[in-house]
Design an enzyme around this catalytic site. Structure first.
Site, mmCIF file in Angstrom:
data_model
loop_
_atom_site.group_PDB
_atom_site.id
_atom_site.type_symbol
_atom_site.label_atom_id
_atom_site.label_comp_id
_atom_site.label_asym_id
_atom_site.label_seq_id
_atom_site.Cartn_x
_atom_site.Cartn_y
_atom_site.Cartn_z
ATOM 1 N N SER A 61 0.811 -1.113 -0.190
ATOM 2 C CA SER A 61 -0.168 -0.042 -0.189
ATOM 3 C C SER A 61 0.718 1.252 0.099
ATOM 4 C CB SER A 61 -1.065 0.226 1.258
ATOM 5 O OG SER A 61 -0.262 0.760 2.316
ATOM 6 N N LYS A 62 0.282 2.253 -0.398
ATOM 7 C CA LYS A 62 1.104 3.614 -0.506
ATOM 8 C C LYS A 62 1.432 4.073 0.786
ATOM 9 C CE LYS A 62 -0.539 5.650 -4.623
ATOM 10 N NZ LYS A 62 -1.446 6.696 -5.464
#
Ligand code: GLU
Length: 487
Positions: free
Chosen positions: A258-259
């Site tokens: 995930s970012k």
């Protein structure tokens, strides 16, 4: 399918932060495909959501691609015949198409408020119905429209999804089918006229004559909506781009990367001292393989060998250890001048050197002795600090090891031996010390040299001892041994 003779493939990020591993894997495959086919790579910035996509992130995305060596043929900085390549500069184009769709009846104005939509969504869920827009505003009468208007409601533009299904052939997944029951009428433009992703991406892929869309699997479900926009634009099926949805990149624990996780940002890898070629080499293996067990490939080999047929459809797992191993290999393969160029910024940033000619000359001598030993460039400052540090002090945690009687004995013998050396080079140092400590005192090498290593470099982890002493010089080495003895 698109029959243009030249491949035009695009990389179209929405930089809402630093580009992450997944984005770069997509960019890399786009690039490799364009280069392999001698086609064009179009770099388009999808920045219609200017609250989240900032100029700073756009610039960072441009810099990251450049740093990785993923050059583009059309896009920011280079321009091209189908620009502008920033969607925020193309708003009028999207507005015109949205209007055309309204005029043709492919789209309609929808006046439902967010609260009403939410209320109905809850009801759908309660009744186990497919969630999504229920078509309430599809066929409003003029009276109803006037009524909404008189209440000051501003409509969104919604695409009419016909009954049936969308079927297309994904170059990686084969035939993919979406029942329209699960693809409800979707919003093309907000009440303020701003376009949504689905409108902008589809219009641009057509206007920019994109032939291939290689992108992450997370966008697979948006494809039927984009195809619907192509249809409304009047594009012949043979001119649709070919879609190829790349497999997910999962984290080590099988969760989606995930970012929010710092370690997925390419900026993080850059700071730690991973080489762009190593990152590209490793990311190329996430979902693709060169065809044998080979894992260390050059960018040229990637270009030569890259085909979509060799892209796997199952998720790829990110493996930090493998990336580190490849990075170590790439560091070992660097020529000395290149290694120096990579190393200097790390040493300067860590304030190990200020960049004088003398310092650089010493770094150049020292690099070959650590080239085999490091995995990332970020390890260089700690490895070479002992050569440059002004007020040298032994690591306090190591200090107790030096005061032991055996260590003191080693240091004293070593001191007299090296003091009498005529020639100060690593072979002479090694020869005299081995003779005195191993042969004459009968010590085990690890024990014999550990105290000396701590005394000279400050830590038991260091480049090879004798080379380190040679580089530090006679005076420096002797004075450090002396202070370890008196300590
Ligand atoms: N701009 C989209 C994103 O960053 C990708 C667009 C596309 O590749 O279709 O998620």
């Amino acid at each position: 399918m698109a029959n243009n003779s030249q491949v035009r493939v695009r990389f179209a990020p929405s930089p809402t932060g630093d580009l992450h591993v997944g984005n770069i894997r997509t960019a890399l495959f786009d690039w490799a495909y364009a280069r392999h086919t001698q086609g064009k790579l179009i770099f388009r910035i999808e920045d219609t959501d200017r609250d989240r996509v900032t100029d700073e992130y756009i610039q960072a995305a441009i810099d990251t691609l450049k740093w990785l060596g993923l050059n583009w043929d059309e896009g920011p900085e280079v321009g091209g015949a189908y620009g502008p390549y920033l969607q925020s500069q193309r708003l009028e184009i999207y507005a015109e198409w949205a209007q055309k769709f309204l005029d043709n009846g492919d789209a309609y104005h929808c006046y439902c408020s967010a609260d009403e939509l939410e209320e109905r969504r809850q009801l759908q869920m309660k009744n186990n119905q497919a969630p999504g827009y229920d078509g309430k505003c599809r066929d409003l009468s003029n009276v109803q429209i006037e009524d909404y208007k008189s209440k000051g409601r501003k409509p969104v533009v919604r695409m009419r999804m016909p009954q049936g299904e969308t079927v297309f052939t994904d170059a990686i997944r084969g035939e993919v089918k979406f029942e329209h029951l699960y693809v409800p009428d979707f919003v093309l433009a907000r009440a303020d006229g701003s376009p949504l992703y689905t409108l902008a991406v589809a219009v641009d892929d057509i206007l920019m004559k994109i032939t291939h869309v290689l992108r992450g699997e997370d966008l697979l479900s948006s494809t039927p909506r984009q195809i619907r926009v192509y249809q409304a634009m009047g594009v012949a099926e043979s001119d649709y781009p070919i879609f190829a949805h790349l497999p997910f990149v999962m984290g080590q624990d099988n969760a989606k990367l995930s970012k929010r996780n710092g370690e997925v940002s390419i900026a993080w890898y850059r700071e730690k001292g991973f080489l762009p070629d190593a990152i590209c080499n490793y990311l190329a293996l996430l979902g693709w393989s060169p065809g044998d067990d080979k894992e260390n490939i050059t960018m040229q080999e990637l270009v030569d060998l890259f085909t979509v047929e060799r892209v796997n459809s199952s998720p790829a797992r990110f493996d930090m250890k493998k990336l580190e191993a490849i990075n170590g290999d790439k560091i070992r393969a660097l020529s000395l001048p290149d290694f120096l160029d990579w190393a200097l910024p790390f040493l300067m940033k860590a304030n190990v050197i200020s960049g004088s000619d003398d310092e650089i000359a010493l770094v150049k001598k020292a690099l070959p002795i650590i080239q085999e030993r490091i995995v990332t460039l970020g390890e260089i400052p700690a490895m070479l600090n002992f050569l440059f540090v002004k007020n040298f002090a032994v690591d306090p945690e190591e200090q107790p090891k030096l005061v032991e009687a055996a260590a003191q004995e080693v240091l004293k013998v070593a001191l007299t031996k090296v003091e009498s050396l005529e020639k100060w080079d690593h072979t002479s140092i090694e020869e005299v010390l081995r003779k005195a400590l191993i042969e004459e005192l009968g010590l085990k090498p690890r024990i014999a040299f550990s105290a000396l290593r701590i005394a000279v470099t400050g830590s038991h982890i260091s480049p090879p001892l004798f080379e380190s002493m040679e580089l530090l010089g006679r005076d420096g080495s002797i004075s450090r041994i002396k202070s370890a003895i008196s300590a």
